[in-house]
Structure formats: C-alpha cells, structure tokens
Design an enzyme around this catalytic site. Structure first.
Site, PDB file in Angstrom:
ATOM      1  N   LYS A 170      -0.440  12.438 -11.388  1.00 39.56           N
ATOM      2  CA  LYS A 170       0.694  12.246 -12.031  1.00 39.56           C
ATOM      3  C   LYS A 170       0.677  11.612 -13.335  1.00 39.56           C
ATOM      4  CE  LYS A 170       1.525   7.501 -11.682  1.00 39.56           C
ATOM      5  NZ  LYS A 170       1.423   6.578 -12.735  1.00 39.56           N
ATOM      6  N   MET A 185      -3.091   7.098 -13.010  1.00 40.16           N
ATOM      7  CA  MET A 185      -2.809   8.576 -12.598  1.00 40.16           C
ATOM      8  C   MET A 185      -2.309   8.810 -11.038  1.00 40.16           C
ATOM      9  SD  MET A 185      -4.872  10.913 -15.192  1.00 40.16           S
ATOM     10  CE  MET A 185      -3.904  12.415 -14.950  1.00 40.16           C
ATOM     11  N   PRO A 190      -8.923  10.121 -11.396  1.00 35.84           N
ATOM     12  CA  PRO A 190      -9.750   8.965 -11.956  1.00 35.84           C
ATOM     13  C   PRO A 190      -9.272   7.780 -10.876  1.00 35.84           C
ATOM     14  CG  PRO A 190      -8.167   9.788 -13.694  1.00 35.84           C
ATOM     15  CD  PRO A 190      -8.221  10.926 -12.382  1.00 35.84           C
ATOM     16  N   ASP A 246       4.497   4.589  -5.761  1.00 34.19           N
ATOM     17  CA  ASP A 246       4.329   6.148  -6.321  1.00 34.19           C
ATOM     18  C   ASP A 246       4.076   7.057  -5.385  1.00 34.19           C
ATOM     19  OD1 ASP A 246       4.620   5.106  -8.887  1.00 34.19           O
ATOM     20  OD2 ASP A 246       2.178   4.986  -9.250  1.00 34.19           O
TER      21      ASP A 246
HETATM   22  O1  C5P Z   1       4.168  -0.268  -5.112  1.00 35.47           O
HETATM   23  P1  C5P Z   1       2.412  -0.647  -5.181  1.00 35.47           P
HETATM   24  O2  C5P Z   1       1.791  -1.059  -4.152  1.00 35.47           O
HETATM   25  O3  C5P Z   1       1.900   0.717  -5.948  1.00 35.47           O
HETATM   26  O4  C5P Z   1       2.551  -1.541  -6.461  1.00 35.47           O
HETATM   27  C1  C5P Z   1       1.290  -2.198  -6.937  1.00 35.47           C
HETATM   28  C2  C5P Z   1       1.605  -3.395  -7.787  1.00 35.47           C
HETATM   29  O5  C5P Z   1       2.245  -2.959  -8.831  1.00 35.47           O
HETATM   30  C3  C5P Z   1       2.855  -4.478  -7.026  1.00 35.47           C
HETATM   31  O6  C5P Z   1       2.190  -5.308  -6.264  1.00 35.47           O
HETATM   32  C4  C5P Z   1       3.359  -5.094  -8.390  1.00 35.47           C
HETATM   33  O7  C5P Z   1       2.465  -6.042  -8.884  1.00 35.47           O
HETATM   34  C5  C5P Z   1       3.403  -3.840  -9.232  1.00 35.47           C
HETATM   35  N1  C5P Z   1       4.634  -3.245  -9.494  1.00 35.47           N
HETATM   36  C6  C5P Z   1       5.789  -3.787  -9.871  1.00 35.47           C
HETATM   37  N2  C5P Z   1       7.136  -2.738  -9.914  1.00 35.47           N
HETATM   38  C7  C5P Z   1       6.912  -1.758  -9.471  1.00 35.47           C
HETATM   39  C8  C5P Z   1       5.755  -0.950  -8.836  1.00 35.47           C
HETATM   40  C9  C5P Z   1       4.695  -1.983  -8.827  1.00 35.47           C
HETATM   41  O8  C5P Z   1       5.789  -4.997 -10.275  1.00 35.47           O
HETATM   42  N3  C5P Z   1       7.997  -1.073  -9.458  1.00 35.47           N
END
Ligand code: C5P
Length: 297
Positions: free
Chosen positions: A10, A100, A95, A137
């Site tokens: 994405k 992405m 990647p 995501d």
């Molecule tokens: O949800 P995910 O595990 O992909 O998120 C990884 C990190 O990115 C989270 O631990 C946080 O630090 C940050 N994040 C955030 N706000 C979001 C999505 C991700 O702060 N909406």
C-alpha cells in the site's frame, strides 16, 4: 495440500496524524491505496509452526513467532482451539521496513491462507477483527482497493476510485522503524496544538474522479517531516523524482520508501529510469493502484 495467497503493498495518499493517545497510538485519517507489488504466502500442513522466506530482502525478515504471518496463524488457531501446525513460506517482493505494509501483507496473507486450509468458516468480520489485533494496517492489507482508515487506521470505509494511478517507488538503503517515526512526530510536535485528523474532501474527490493531477495537488503525509528528520538523504531521492517530472512526491507511510505519482505508464518509466541512475536509492519499482486485497491464487 497447500494454499497460496497473494497480498498487495500500500501507499498512503493521505496520512493525517493526531496527537498521541493515552495508549501510545495516534488517531489517524489514513487514506490507503493498494498497489501492484505483492507478497505471496503459502501455507502447508507441518509437524509444527515454521516460517521460511525468499526474495531480495529475505535476510532481514524475522523467521520466529514475532513475524506477523506466524502471529496470524497462531491467532486463528487459538480461536478454533487447534494447533498452528503449518509451514508458512513467504515469497517477499514488498520492501521490508519500507512503509508499504509488507509485514501487514504477510499477516493478512497467512490469515486468509490458514482460514482456507483449515476451512474454519470465519466470516469477513471475524478475519478483520483478527487483523486489527495484529496491527493497524493489517485490515487494509486484507481488503485492498482503496479505503479510509480511522482510529489507529483499522476502522475502514471502502472508497470509490475512478481510474488507475501510476506510481514509481524508490526503496532506500536502510529501513525505518514505524514506532521510531511516530516518536519523532511527537518530538517535532511538542508544544504545538495538533488538530483532529480528518480526510481531505478534495483528495477523496480526486480519487473518485481518477484524476492524477488533482490527486497530486492533494497528497499529504504528516509523518513525512519525521521520516526526513530521521533519514535526511530521502530529500535527495524526492528531488530526483521531482526533477524527472513526477506530478508529486511523497514519503510512503512511515517511510523510508519514497513514492512518485505520474500521469501515465510512459512517464512512470521515465521517472523510474531517472531515479535508477540518480544514485539516491537502492532499487526502483513501478506499480499502479488500486490493486485487489488478499486473494487465494
Ligand atoms: O499497529 P502497529 O503494530 O502496526 O503499530 C506499530 C507502531 O506504530 C505502534 O506501536 C505505534 O508506536 C505506532 N502507531 C501509532 N499510531 C497508529 C499506528 C501505529 O502510534 N495509529
């Protein structure tokens, strides 16, 4: 018997970021567009959970239970009270640590593949629920196309798209950690009032019309200053794509992959060639979107 699922990468055509929430996440208005770069996840019955990976970046993919593909298999197996006894093989083209959603793609792919292999009969709502537990995501990787993600980015509304958009992606020499980029966003935002993130009406209209010039005028990524602060060389890559005639340039998500919107496949090829010879990036790929979500092949 094995099942293979193909899942797209994405790009975020808008990423509006709110203030940090008490749980550490940030509220987003996240406009996702799936593009035609794919990982494939193949699941085969095995004695115990095992992951293998092939592809140019395979060496930097974790092959333990921290991998989102493993976590997806475990999460679905737990809900059904069965053992996640499968071999997950990932053919990686997205990647790694690139902004992405490559890891998210593998999570969504493994979930759909295990669901088909084990014939769990899970509804789309249950699969999306598991995806949201795995990462912000991951639900979008499952559905693909184009969508507005609210909350952490996991609450999706599908969007109408009036035509295909042609992109060039430049992969950087090293990766950026998503939490580190959000932390840098917080640091840069200190002492400033951060508005509620909202989707841009002009951007949604540009998507609905399939109009690349209008989309170019409205692309935005609130994480871009943070990514550039951690990885200043990315501005050279952006400049090289702009000079080569890209309609607009942007860091993809938390980066460090940079994205270049072009008017048509011919100008995409031209921008890609200029980036290849610029010496400002590791590899260059051309892809268009929207692309479909996770599909059994
Ligand atoms: O949800 P995910 O595990 O992909 O998120 C990884 C990190 O990115 C989270 O631990 C946080 O630090 C940050 N994040 C955030 N706000 C979001 C999505 C991700 O702060 N909406």
């Amino acid at each position: 018997m094995s099942v293979t699922v193909r899942v797209p990468a994405k790009v975020n055509v808008q990423l509006a970021v709110g203030a940090a929430r008490p749980d550490g996440f940030h509220d987003l208005a996240n406009v996702f567009l799936a593009v035609g770069l794919y990982d494939e996840v193949t699941v085969t019955p095995a004695d115990e959970l095992r992951i293998t990976c092939e592809g140019p970046d395979a060496a930097s993919v974790p092959l333990d239970r921290t991998n989102l593909a493993a976590r997806a298999a475990i999460a679905l197996a737990e809900r059904r009270g069965i053992e996640p006894a499968v071999h997950l093989h990932i053919v990686k083209d997205i990647p790694v640590a690139g902004g992405m959603a490559g890891g998210s793609a593998d999570g969504a792919g493994a979930l759909v593949a295990c669901d088909a292999l084990w014939r769990t009969g899970a509804s789309l709502a249950e699969l999306l629920d598991i995806c949201a537990e795995l990462g912000s995501d991951v639900p979008f990787s499952l559905v693909g196309g184009a969508a507005l993600g609210l909350g952490r980015g996991e609450r999706l509304t599908p969007l109408d798209i009036g035509g295909g958009f042609h992109w060039v992606f430049a992969m950087a020499e090293r990766g950026l950690s998503t939490p580190a980029v959000f932390r840098e966003f917080d640091r840069l935002a200190e002492g400033r009032e951060i508005p509620e993130p909202t989707a841009s009406a002009d951007l949604l209209d540009a998507l609905a019309k399939g109009d690349p010039d209008a989309l170019a005028a409205t692309l935005s990524n609130d994480l871009q200053p943070a990514a550039l602060s951690l990885y200043p060389e990315l501005s050279d890559t952006l400049a090289a794509g702009r000079d080569a005639g890209a309609l607009a340039t942007l860091v993809s998500g938390s980066g460090p992959t940079t994205a270049f919107l072009t008017r048509d496949p011919e100008s995409a090829a031209k921008v890609a060639e200029a980036l290849r010879v610029s010496g400002t990036c590791r590899t260059v790929r051309v892809a268009s979107g929207p692309a479909p979500g996770a599909l059994v092949v």
